[in-house]
Design an enzyme around this catalytic site. Structure first.
Site, PDB file in Angstrom:
ATOM      1  N   HIS A 156       0.797  -1.238   0.000  1.00 18.57           N
ATOM      2  CA  HIS A 156       0.000   0.000   0.000  1.00 18.57           C
ATOM      3  C   HIS A 156       0.826   1.284   0.000  1.00 18.57           C
ATOM      4  O   HIS A 156       0.280   2.353  -0.283  1.00 18.57           O
ATOM      5  CB  HIS A 156      -0.935   0.053   1.205  1.00 18.57           C
ATOM      6  CG  HIS A 156      -1.947  -1.046   1.273  1.00 18.57           C
ATOM      7  ND1 HIS A 156      -2.835  -1.302   0.257  1.00 18.57           N
ATOM      8  CD2 HIS A 156      -2.200  -1.964   2.243  1.00 18.57           C
ATOM      9  CE1 HIS A 156      -3.601  -2.344   0.607  1.00 18.57           C
ATOM     10  NE2 HIS A 156      -3.232  -2.758   1.808  1.00 18.57           N
ATOM     11  N   ASP A 191      -2.874 -11.246  -1.371  1.00 22.27           N
ATOM     12  CA  ASP A 191      -3.333 -10.625  -0.129  1.00 22.27           C
ATOM     13  C   ASP A 191      -4.827 -10.319  -0.304  1.00 22.27           C
ATOM     14  O   ASP A 191      -5.269 -10.017  -1.417  1.00 22.27           O
ATOM     15  CB  ASP A 191      -2.532  -9.331   0.068  1.00 22.27           C
ATOM     16  CG  ASP A 191      -2.734  -8.636   1.400  1.00 22.27           C
ATOM     17  OD1 ASP A 191      -1.776  -8.610   2.191  1.00 22.27           O
ATOM     18  OD2 ASP A 191      -3.839  -8.085   1.626  1.00 22.27           O
ATOM     19  N   HIS A 193      -6.345  -7.797   0.428  1.00 20.55           N
ATOM     20  CA  HIS A 193      -6.538  -6.391   0.082  1.00 20.55           C
ATOM     21  C   HIS A 193      -6.022  -6.085  -1.340  1.00 20.55           C
ATOM     22  O   HIS A 193      -5.127  -6.781  -1.838  1.00 20.55           O
ATOM     23  CB  HIS A 193      -5.815  -5.491   1.091  1.00 20.55           C
ATOM     24  CG  HIS A 193      -6.355  -5.616   2.483  1.00 20.55           C
ATOM     25  ND1 HIS A 193      -5.757  -6.433   3.439  1.00 20.55           N
ATOM     26  CD2 HIS A 193      -7.433  -5.051   3.072  1.00 20.55           C
ATOM     27  CE1 HIS A 193      -6.455  -6.352   4.556  1.00 20.55           C
ATOM     28  NE2 HIS A 193      -7.475  -5.527   4.372  1.00 20.55           N
ATOM     29  N   ASP A 281      -3.637 -12.867   4.831  1.00 19.51           N
ATOM     30  CA  ASP A 281      -4.929 -12.463   5.393  1.00 19.51           C
ATOM     31  C   ASP A 281      -6.093 -12.970   4.544  1.00 19.51           C
ATOM     32  O   ASP A 281      -7.256 -12.738   4.872  1.00 19.51           O
ATOM     33  CB  ASP A 281      -5.002 -10.935   5.589  1.00 19.51           C
ATOM     34  CG  ASP A 281      -4.498 -10.147   4.390  1.00 19.51           C
ATOM     35  OD1 ASP A 281      -4.234 -10.753   3.326  1.00 19.51           O
ATOM     36  OD2 ASP A 281      -4.358  -8.912   4.520  1.00 19.51           O
TER      37      ASP A 281
HETATM   38  O1  V1P Z   1      -9.777   0.732   7.329  1.00 20.24           O
HETATM   39  C1  V1P Z   1      -8.772   1.315   7.699  1.00 20.24           C
HETATM   40  C2  V1P Z   1      -8.688   2.803   7.945  1.00 20.24           C
HETATM   41  C3  V1P Z   1      -9.989   3.438   8.306  1.00 20.24           C
HETATM   42  N1  V1P Z   1     -10.052   4.129   6.997  1.00 20.24           N
HETATM   43  C4  V1P Z   1     -10.267   5.511   6.992  1.00 20.24           C
HETATM   44  C5  V1P Z   1      -8.667   3.663   6.730  1.00 20.24           C
HETATM   45  N2  V1P Z   1      -7.618   0.661   7.909  1.00 20.24           N
HETATM   46  C6  V1P Z   1      -7.462  -0.777   7.789  1.00 20.24           C
HETATM   47  C7  V1P Z   1      -6.121  -1.041   7.115  1.00 20.24           C
HETATM   48  C8  V1P Z   1      -5.911  -2.443   6.638  1.00 20.24           C
HETATM   49  C9  V1P Z   1      -4.503  -2.601   6.075  1.00 20.24           C
HETATM   50  C10 V1P Z   1      -4.217  -3.940   5.426  1.00 20.24           C
HETATM   51  C11 V1P Z   1      -2.750  -4.062   5.063  1.00 20.24           C
HETATM   52  C12 V1P Z   1      -2.374  -5.242   4.178  1.00 20.24           C
HETATM   53  O2  V1P Z   1      -3.010  -5.209   2.917  1.00 20.24           O
HETATM   54  C13 V1P Z   1      -0.854  -5.278   3.869  1.00 20.24           C
HETATM   55  C14 V1P Z   1       0.061  -5.338   5.026  1.00 20.24           C
HETATM   56  O3  V1P Z   1      -2.757  -6.458   4.765  1.00 20.24           O
HETATM   57  C15 V1P Z   1      -7.519  -1.369   9.155  1.00 20.24           C
HETATM   58  C16 V1P Z   1      -8.302  -2.403   9.624  1.00 20.24           C
HETATM   59  C17 V1P Z   1      -9.295  -3.173   8.883  1.00 20.24           C
HETATM   60  N3  V1P Z   1      -9.984  -4.081   9.554  1.00 20.24           N
HETATM   61  O4  V1P Z   1      -9.475  -2.995   7.714  1.00 20.24           O
HETATM   62  N4  V1P Z   1      -6.785  -0.946  10.182  1.00 20.24           N
HETATM   63  C18 V1P Z   1      -7.089  -1.716  11.249  1.00 20.24           C
HETATM   64  N5  V1P Z   1      -8.005  -2.631  10.918  1.00 20.24           N
HETATM   65  C19 V1P Z   1      -6.490  -1.574  12.567  1.00 20.24           C
HETATM   66  C20 V1P Z   1      -6.984  -2.339  13.637  1.00 20.24           C
HETATM   67  C21 V1P Z   1      -6.410  -2.184  14.900  1.00 20.24           C
HETATM   68  C22 V1P Z   1      -5.345  -1.289  15.076  1.00 20.24           C
HETATM   69  C23 V1P Z   1      -4.869  -0.554  14.018  1.00 20.24           C
HETATM   70  C24 V1P Z   1      -5.431  -0.699  12.748  1.00 20.24           C
HETATM   71 ZN    ZN Z   2      -3.952  -7.347   3.432  1.00 24.36          ZN
HETATM   72 CA    CA Z   3      -4.654  -8.688  -3.374  1.00 20.49          CA
END
Ligand code: V1P
Ligand code: ZN
Ligand code: CA
Length: 395
Positions: A156, A191, A193, A281
């Site tokens: 990302h 992944d 995502h 994931d």
């Molecule tokens: O959804 C979001 C934020 C809220 N929006 C405004 C953006 N963030 C997600 C990010 C997911 C990243 C995935 C990375 C990868 O593709 C590559 C390493 O796997 C997010 C989520 C979710 N459930 O989507 N952040 C978190 N959960 C989170 C949970 C606890 C603490 C910090 C972040």
């Molecule tokens: Zn991911």
């Molecule tokens: Ca993907």
């Protein structure tokens, strides 16, 4: 060469920096880099290390990062630490937060702590980027057929912005290095995502094709990657997206989508090197993913791409149920060296075995079948959309 036919052996190089065990995104954060140390401990206890060339990871340099990232963003990553971030109440703090680093205010969800200012941030970035660059170099100079960096795969990160737990984009750096040696590079992203950062960098580049399989429903992060997103200009139809609803299982993912689509991609794009982001994931039971792949299903994607005998770079990525992640990447390391049929399902005693209690100390943990996919017809439509986009690529 004769030693390199499918099912045969490959010269595999493996990059691991033990410093990853101490990287901490903070309490309550879902990203746990220690999962890579757990993977390494499993790989080691299964006796797979002697089958690979283990190469020291040299940290990337500031100028390595500058091959993609903007100067002032690199400078920000180099200079910021939890102390300076806490003390800089105004300008410096704003500068970080505008670039996705630290506490970022969002319209929808209040504060977002996805990319925290953590201890050792700069060294962490140099370490995982250095691993992917060294792996790319081993393929480019022809000394390895497969190169592995489970710490990498941070798809990302943008030129001047952190996103989705990714600060620097090691994948872009590795592909740029491969382009110095290979005519065409294929990027595949399993992944859960969308691989937005990599796709965006190469959206106009006909020498790179990016293919992402991901969950897509309008709200799931990062909300991009619809089928109509196909690249631009010279790179038109060199981006391919395979958007799916939650609940995908092995059968639909592999037989309906991944294998038929990737067979056609290999035929029409005919890459000289392949980079596979193996985000775990998409496995069943992941803390945030919502897909239902088994370890064998996930690894079948690795085995399928390996079977084409094209230099292959394997990278990590997401994965938030850490025992599942380590099981998966260990098994995929076995696939890389051609020993997946030889390694026992019982997890050996190795100091981390207690992490695997919930999966009965088995590498191949039981997949929850009842929550699997319901609509087969929906998948046929997704496949037809992808094959239609691919047909546009034909010269
Ligand atoms: O959804 C979001 C934020 C809220 N929006 C405004 C953006 N963030 C997600 C990010 C997911 C990243 C995935 C990375 C990868 O593709 C590559 C390493 O796997 C997010 C989520 C979710 N459930 O989507 N952040 C978190 N959960 C989170 C949970 C606890 C603490 C910090 C972040
Ligand atoms: Zn991911
Ligand atoms: Ca993907």
């Amino acid at each position: 060469s004769a030693s390199c036919v499918d099912g045969g052996k490959r010269r595999v190089s493996y990059y691991y920096d033990p410093g990853i065990a101490n990287v901490d995104y903070g309490e309550g954060h879902v990203m746990v880099p220690r999962r890579v140390a757990m993977t390494h401990a499993l790989v080691s206890s299964y006796g797979l290390l002697p089958d690979m060339k283990r190469l020291r990871t040299r940290p990337a340099t500031e100028s390595d990062l500058r091959a993609f990232h903007g100067a002032s963003y690199v400078e920000l990553l180099r200079s910021i630490n939890p102390e300076s971030y806490r003390l800089n109440l105004d300008q410096a703090k704003t500068r970080a937060e505008e670039r996705g680093v630290g506490r970022v205010k969002t319209k929808e969800n209040g504060d977002n702590y996805d990319n925290p200012v953590i201890d050792g941030l700069w060294d962490y970035c140099l370490s995982y980027a250095g691993g992917s660059l060294a792996a790319a170099r081993a393929l480019a100079c022809g000394e390895s057929d497969v190169a592995i960096n489970w710490s990498g795969g941070m798809h990302h990160a943008c030129r001047a912005k952190a996103s989705g737990f990714c600060y620097v984009n090691d994948i872009v750096l590795a592909i740029q290095r491969l382009l110095a040696r290979f005519r065409r590079v294929l990027y595949v992203d399993i992944d859960v995502h969308h691989g937005d950062g990599v796709e965006h960098r190469f959206r106009r580049e006909p020498r790179v094709m990016t293919v992402s399989f991901h969950r897509y429903d309008g709200v799931f992060f990062p909300t991009t990657g619809e089928a109509a997103d196909v690249g631009q200009g010279e790179g038109l139809y060199h981006a391919l997206n395979v958007p799916m609803k939650a609940g995908m299982d092995d059968e639909g993912y592999l037989n309906v989508l991944f294998r038929p689509i990737m067979a056609r991609v290999m035929e029409v794009f005919a890459p000289d090197a392949v980079v596979l982001q193996c985000g775990a994931d998409s496995l069943s039971g992941d803390a945030i993913g919502g897909f239902h792949l088994s370890v064998k299903g996930h690894a079948a994607c690795v085995a399928f791409l390996r079977s084409f005998n094209v230099p292959l770079l394997l990278l990590g990525g997401g994965g938030y149920t850490i025992n599942h992640v380590a099981s998966c990447w260990c098994y995929e390391t076995a696939v890389a060296v051609g020993k997946e049929k030889e390694i026992p399902d019982d997890i050996p005693y190795h100091g981390y075995e207690h992490y695997y209690k919930d999966q009965g100390y088995k590498l191949h943990y039981a997949v929850d079948k009842k929550n699997g996919r319901k609509d087969v017809s929906g998948l046929e439509k997704i496949k037809q959309d992808a094959l239609k986009n691919l047909s546009m690529l034909r010269p």
